[in-house]
Design a protein around this motif. Structure first.
Motif, PDB file in Angstrom:
ATOM      1  N   UNK A   1      -8.716   2.113  -5.342  1.00 40.11           N
ATOM      2  CA  UNK A   1      -7.722   1.266  -4.664  1.00 40.11           C
ATOM      3  C   UNK A   1      -6.307   1.790  -4.916  1.00 40.11           C
ATOM      4  N   UNK A   2      -6.041   2.266  -6.132  1.00 41.04           N
ATOM      5  CA  UNK A   2      -4.710   2.793  -6.458  1.00 41.04           C
ATOM      6  C   UNK A   2      -4.438   4.088  -5.689  1.00 41.04           C
ATOM      7  N   UNK A   3      -5.450   4.952  -5.589  1.00 41.80           N
ATOM      8  CA  UNK A   3      -5.297   6.210  -4.845  1.00 41.80           C
ATOM      9  C   UNK A   3      -5.019   5.902  -3.375  1.00 41.80           C
ATOM     10  N   UNK A   4      -5.731   4.916  -2.840  1.00 45.09           N
ATOM     11  CA  UNK A   4      -5.519   4.540  -1.436  1.00 45.09           C
ATOM     12  C   UNK A   4      -4.073   4.074  -1.214  1.00 45.09           C
ATOM     13  N   UNK A   5      -3.556   3.256  -2.135  1.00 51.89           N
ATOM     14  CA  UNK A   5      -2.169   2.787  -2.022  1.00 51.89           C
ATOM     15  C   UNK A   5      -1.199   3.966  -2.116  1.00 51.89           C
ATOM     16  N   UNK A   6      -1.498   4.929  -2.984  1.00 47.91           N
ATOM     17  CA  UNK A   6      -0.675   6.137  -3.137  1.00 47.91           C
ATOM     18  C   UNK A   6      -0.674   6.932  -1.827  1.00 47.91           C
ATOM     19  N   UNK A   7      -1.840   7.058  -1.205  1.00 47.98           N
ATOM     20  CA  UNK A   7      -1.955   7.801   0.054  1.00 47.98           C
ATOM     21  C   UNK A   7      -1.098   7.165   1.154  1.00 47.98           C
ATOM     22  N   UNK A   8      -1.040   5.844   1.164  1.00 49.98           N
ATOM     23  CA  UNK A   8      -0.286   5.141   2.215  1.00 49.98           C
ATOM     24  C   UNK A   8       1.214   5.119   1.897  1.00 49.98           C
ATOM     25  N   UNK A   9       1.553   4.747   0.661  1.00 48.05           N
ATOM     26  CA  UNK A   9       2.965   4.513   0.333  1.00 48.05           C
ATOM     27  C   UNK A   9       3.720   5.786  -0.036  1.00 48.05           C
ATOM     28  N   UNK A  10       3.064   6.726  -0.705  1.00 45.44           N
ATOM     29  CA  UNK A  10       3.764   7.945  -1.157  1.00 45.44           C
ATOM     30  C   UNK A  10       3.511   9.100  -0.192  1.00 45.44           C
ATOM     31  N   UNK A  11       2.243   9.318   0.170  1.00 47.17           N
ATOM     32  CA  UNK A  11       1.919  10.442   1.048  1.00 47.17           C
ATOM     33  C   UNK A  11       2.114  10.090   2.526  1.00 47.17           C
ATOM     34  N   UNK A  12       2.319   8.787   2.817  1.00 49.48           N
ATOM     35  CA  UNK A  12       2.570   8.295   4.184  1.00 49.48           C
ATOM     36  C   UNK A  12       1.419   8.601   5.142  1.00 49.48           C
TER      37      UNK A  12
ATOM     38  N   UNK B   1      -5.885   4.155   8.367  1.00 45.67           N
ATOM     39  CA  UNK B   1      -7.329   4.394   8.569  1.00 45.67           C
ATOM     40  C   UNK B   1      -7.791   5.723   7.967  1.00 45.67           C
ATOM     41  N   UNK B   2      -6.812   6.613   7.628  1.00 40.65           N
ATOM     42  CA  UNK B   2      -7.187   7.880   6.990  1.00 40.65           C
ATOM     43  C   UNK B   2      -7.082   7.806   5.471  1.00 40.65           C
ATOM     44  N   UNK B   3      -6.431   6.760   4.961  1.00 36.67           N
ATOM     45  CA  UNK B   3      -6.256   6.593   3.511  1.00 36.67           C
ATOM     46  C   UNK B   3      -7.498   5.922   2.957  1.00 36.67           C
ATOM     47  N   UNK B   4      -8.428   6.740   2.444  1.00 41.00           N
ATOM     48  CA  UNK B   4      -9.723   6.198   2.026  1.00 41.00           C
ATOM     49  C   UNK B   4     -10.005   6.470   0.558  1.00 41.00           C
ATOM     50  N   UNK B   5      -8.986   6.640  -0.263  1.00 37.37           N
ATOM     51  CA  UNK B   5      -9.209   6.914  -1.685  1.00 37.37           C
ATOM     52  C   UNK B   5      -9.760   8.310  -1.888  1.00 37.37           C
ATOM     53  N   UNK B   6     -10.567   8.533  -2.926  1.00 37.63           N
ATOM     54  CA  UNK B   6     -11.119   9.860  -3.221  1.00 37.63           C
ATOM     55  C   UNK B   6     -12.521  10.002  -2.620  1.00 37.63           C
ATOM     56  N   UNK B   7     -13.439   9.113  -3.021  1.00 39.33           N
ATOM     57  CA  UNK B   7     -14.817   9.180  -2.506  1.00 39.33           C
ATOM     58  C   UNK B   7     -14.859   8.984  -0.994  1.00 39.33           C
ATOM     59  N   UNK B   8     -13.961   8.139  -0.498  1.00 35.74           N
ATOM     60  CA  UNK B   8     -13.927   7.831   0.932  1.00 35.74           C
ATOM     61  C   UNK B   8     -13.493   9.015   1.792  1.00 35.74           C
ATOM     62  N   UNK B   9     -12.851  10.025   1.189  1.00 34.91           N
ATOM     63  CA  UNK B   9     -12.484  11.217   1.962  1.00 34.91           C
ATOM     64  C   UNK B   9     -13.745  12.005   2.321  1.00 34.91           C
ATOM     65  N   UNK B  10     -14.693  12.072   1.368  1.00 32.80           N
ATOM     66  CA  UNK B  10     -15.952  12.783   1.613  1.00 32.80           C
ATOM     67  C   UNK B  10     -16.953  11.903   2.360  1.00 32.80           C
ATOM     68  N   UNK B  11     -16.912  10.612   2.070  1.00 37.15           N
ATOM     69  CA  UNK B  11     -17.874   9.678   2.671  1.00 37.15           C
ATOM     70  C   UNK B  11     -17.121   8.507   3.315  1.00 37.15           C
ATOM     71  N   UNK B  12     -16.567   8.718   4.518  1.00 35.12           N
ATOM     72  CA  UNK B  12     -15.745   7.652   5.138  1.00 35.12           C
ATOM     73  C   UNK B  12     -16.500   6.333   5.307  1.00 35.12           C
ATOM     74  N   UNK B  13     -17.822   6.418   5.490  1.00 31.14           N
ATOM     75  CA  UNK B  13     -18.589   5.175   5.687  1.00 31.14           C
ATOM     76  C   UNK B  13     -18.532   4.262   4.467  1.00 31.14           C
TER      77      UNK B  13
END
Ligand SMILES: [Zn+2]
Length: 196
Positions: A46-57, A61-73
């Motif tokens: 959840x923290x990585x996802x927030x970082x992807x949205x707020x810091x990496x912009x 729908x593409x901000x899926x944390x770490x595991x979610x990048x490999x397994x979007x489902x």
């Protein structure tokens, strides 16, 4: 009859042999460790996802944390979100009897908050199954989501459960003497009559 024979049955209560008894007695320390690792990994996602949205912009729908990048489902499956909320609720409830005194109050607070968090996920899961959404929203929407967006809300919920869990574990590992005397597990770092 000797006094030892009279005392013997009390030293090993029957519930100590059940799975719940073991998880809250000799296995409490190990069970808490495994459970904490699972909870920390999930919170980190959840923290990585927030970082992807707020810091990496990144777009939401593409901000899926770490595991979610490999397994979007993993991120897009409502049933997995519900399943995790349920596992967390059952885990906190299962390990509650091992907590005594001050630590129990904090662990109980985590249980109450997780119960509500789980209700919110049940509402989301119900909408996914029914194929209809609440409040005329375009996507499944939980009650508090009417005021706080989903990413922020669930980061908040997971943090709100995590903090009392950590306080409970602190008091569990460093118990006051009266609490320590009632513990049946080996979690306390300070020695006391029950574990000595
Ligand atoms: Zn313990």
């Amino acid at each position: 009859m000797t006094s030892t024979a009279l005392r013997a049955p009390q030293s090993q209560p029957p519930e100590a042999h059940s799975l719940l008894g073991k998880l809250n007695g000799p296995w409490h320390k190990r069970a808490l460790r495994v459970f904490t690792i699972i909870v920390v990994i999930h919170l980190a996602e959840h923290l990585v996802q927030a970082y992807q949205v707020y810091v990496l912009k990144w777009p939401l729908h593409q901000a899926r944390g770490v595991l979610g990048q490999a397994f979007p489902w993993l991120v897009h499956s409502e049933v997995l979100h519900y399943g995790y909320a349920l596992i967390m609720l059952v885990g906190i409830w299962t390990l509650l009897p091992g907590f005594v005194g001050r630590s129990r109050a904090w662990w109980l607070a985590a249980l109450v908050i997780q119960f509500w968090h789980h209700i919110e996920h049940a509402l989301l899961q119900g909408q996914a199954i029914a194929g209809r959404t609440l409040f005329g929203a375009p996507v499944p929407t939980s009650i508090v989501q009417l005021w706080i967006p989903r990413l922020e809300l669930h980061l908040f919920y997971n943090t709100l459960v995590f903090v009392p869990m950590m306080v409970a574990m602190y008091y569990h590992v460093f118990p006051r003497t009266p609490d320590a005397a009632r513990m049946r597990c080996s979690c306390a770092l300070r020695s006391h009559p029950a574990t000595a």
